[in-house]
Design an enzyme around this catalytic site. Structure first.
Site, mmCIF file in Angstrom:
data_model
loop_
_atom_site.group_PDB
_atom_site.id
_atom_site.type_symbol
_atom_site.label_atom_id
_atom_site.label_comp_id
_atom_site.label_asym_id
_atom_site.label_seq_id
_atom_site.Cartn_x
_atom_site.Cartn_y
_atom_site.Cartn_z
ATOM 1 N N GLN A 104 -100.033 16.719 -79.201
ATOM 2 C CA GLN A 104 -99.588 17.499 -80.358
ATOM 3 C C GLN A 104 -99.895 18.980 -80.147
ATOM 4 O O GLN A 104 -99.088 19.844 -80.481
ATOM 5 C CB GLN A 104 -100.262 16.986 -81.643
ATOM 6 C CG GLN A 104 -99.702 17.589 -82.917
ATOM 7 C CD GLN A 104 -98.268 17.152 -83.204
ATOM 8 O OE1 GLN A 104 -97.868 16.044 -82.845
ATOM 9 N NE2 GLN A 104 -97.488 18.012 -83.832
ATOM 10 N N ALA A 125 -96.488 19.931 -86.679
ATOM 11 C CA ALA A 125 -97.836 20.029 -87.250
ATOM 12 C C ALA A 125 -98.808 20.574 -86.218
ATOM 13 O O ALA A 125 -98.626 20.382 -85.016
ATOM 14 C CB ALA A 125 -98.295 18.651 -87.705
ATOM 15 N N SER A 130 -101.095 15.973 -87.715
ATOM 16 C CA SER A 130 -99.804 15.300 -87.545
ATOM 17 C C SER A 130 -99.868 13.821 -87.894
ATOM 18 O O SER A 130 -100.780 13.110 -87.476
ATOM 19 C CB SER A 130 -99.323 15.428 -86.097
ATOM 20 O OG SER A 130 -98.140 14.668 -85.929
ATOM 21 N N HIS A 132 -97.960 11.808 -86.620
ATOM 22 C CA HIS A 132 -97.722 11.119 -85.346
ATOM 23 C C HIS A 132 -99.035 10.728 -84.676
ATOM 24 O O HIS A 132 -99.088 9.759 -83.931
ATOM 25 C CB HIS A 132 -96.863 11.990 -84.430
ATOM 26 C CG HIS A 132 -95.420 12.019 -84.841
ATOM 27 N ND1 HIS A 132 -94.543 11.009 -84.543
ATOM 28 C CD2 HIS A 132 -94.718 12.913 -85.572
ATOM 29 C CE1 HIS A 132 -93.345 11.290 -85.043
ATOM 30 N NE2 HIS A 132 -93.431 12.445 -85.684
ATOM 31 N N ASP A 139 -90.221 9.027 -85.154
ATOM 32 C CA ASP A 139 -88.933 9.708 -85.266
ATOM 33 C C ASP A 139 -87.902 8.792 -84.627
ATOM 34 O O ASP A 139 -88.129 8.299 -83.520
ATOM 35 C CB ASP A 139 -88.951 11.046 -84.523
ATOM 36 C CG ASP A 139 -89.942 12.033 -85.120
ATOM 37 O OD1 ASP A 139 -90.238 11.926 -86.328
ATOM 38 O OD2 ASP A 139 -90.420 12.914 -84.377
ATOM 39 N N GLU A 188 -86.586 15.744 -93.251
ATOM 40 C CA GLU A 188 -86.552 15.133 -91.917
ATOM 41 C C GLU A 188 -86.083 13.689 -92.064
ATOM 42 O O GLU A 188 -86.914 12.776 -92.127
ATOM 43 C CB GLU A 188 -87.933 15.173 -91.245
ATOM 44 C CG GLU A 188 -88.388 16.576 -90.862
ATOM 45 C CD GLU A 188 -89.558 16.562 -89.873
ATOM 46 O OE1 GLU A 188 -89.979 15.474 -89.441
ATOM 47 O OE2 GLU A 188 -90.035 17.669 -89.542
ATOM 48 N N HIS A 191 -87.745 11.066 -89.668
ATOM 49 C CA HIS A 191 -89.199 10.823 -89.555
ATOM 50 C C HIS A 191 -89.617 9.719 -90.529
ATOM 51 O O HIS A 191 -89.691 9.924 -91.732
ATOM 52 C CB HIS A 191 -89.955 12.123 -89.840
ATOM 53 C CG HIS A 191 -91.460 11.986 -89.786
ATOM 54 N ND1 HIS A 191 -92.234 12.492 -88.754
ATOM 55 C CD2 HIS A 191 -92.338 11.411 -90.638
ATOM 56 C CE1 HIS A 191 -93.511 12.235 -88.985
ATOM 57 N NE2 HIS A 191 -93.607 11.581 -90.131
HETATM 58 ZN ZN LIG Z 1 -91.815 13.158 -86.806
#
Ligand SMILES: [Zn+2]
Length: 233
Positions: A104, A125, A130, A132, A139, A188, A191
């Site tokens: 990240q 982020a 994040s 993630h 995603d 988004e 996401h």
């Molecule tokens: Zn994402």
């Protein structure tokens, strides 16, 4: 209703109201008290005001989803969702799932170099902030790459399918349209965030009770306040 949801749980008088409204299980069922703070919780809320603790957190059980990885529970749900989409003739491609703190950091830094920090903060982020990194976000894309990571993704087969069906598999579109003030991110539609079937059901019941077609963001539902930007300093 907003105050009730602000508690992040349903208790006492609010429980009685919710029960009357048919929103929760009948008496005897324990009120749900989600852990939105622990990094390992499936309902953890991470945003520009809420950093993971520790910030270098790594999930215990990461499971492969094609070329990507997710926490085991999220991976299983994702595979189920992929199969259901296939049955509808839609091919969901996992594009980006778990990212380590270091990954990240490198992604964020590359955006800062390319676009400057202000813009970078609206698209990626900072490390430790994040979803993630929790292993609970993925995603998704179309097999032909149509509208990848763009607004027009919403109108593609995968974008359309996940908007209508991801909730059946415990996922939400985490950054909805027109909620940047709350989430810190523009729309988004690609996401997806796993929060589990129970919380999704609650978010949906709550929206239905308000006559809204849109789910509240996690920030709104848990009464966390808007997180549009990183705190100064
Ligand atoms: Zn994402």
């Amino acid at each position: 209703m907003r105050a009730m949801r602000g508690l992040g749980r349903i208790t006492g008088a609010a429980a009685a109201i919710a029960l009357t409204a048919g929103l929760v299980a009948p008496a005897g069922a324990a009120p749900v008290d989600y852990d939105i703070d622990s990094a390992h919780s499936l309902q953890v809320v991470v945003n520009k005001h809420r950093k993971l603790a520790p910030e270098t957190y790594v999930p215990d059980r990461l499971t492969r989803v094609q070329s990507e990885r997710l926490q085991a529970a999220a991976a299983e749900a994702f595979q189920g969702m992929t199969r259901a989409a296939r049955a509808d003739g839609v091919h969901i491609v996992p594009v980006s799932g778990y990212r380590s703190y270091a990954e990240q950091a490198s992604l964020y830094d590359s955006y800062v170099r390319q676009y400057g920090q202000e813009t970078a903060d609206t698209i990626a982020a900072r490390p430790g902030h994040s979803e993630h990194q929790t292993g609970l976000a993925m995603d998704v894309g179309n097999a032909d790459g149509a509208c990848a990571l763009q607004d027009c993704f919403e109108g593609t087969p995968v974008g359309d399918w996940v908007r209508k069906n991801a909730h059946r598999h415990g996922f939400i579109v985490r950054y909805p349209e027109d909620r940047q003030e709350w989430t810190g991110y523009a729309y988004e539609p690609w996401h997806l965030r796993y929060v589990g079937p129970q919380l999704v059901a609650e978010l949906r019941a709550d929206a239905a009770a308000e006559g809204s077609a849109e789910l509240d963001t996690l920030e709104e539902y848990f009464g966390l306040g808007p997180a549009p930007d990183y705190p100064a300093g």
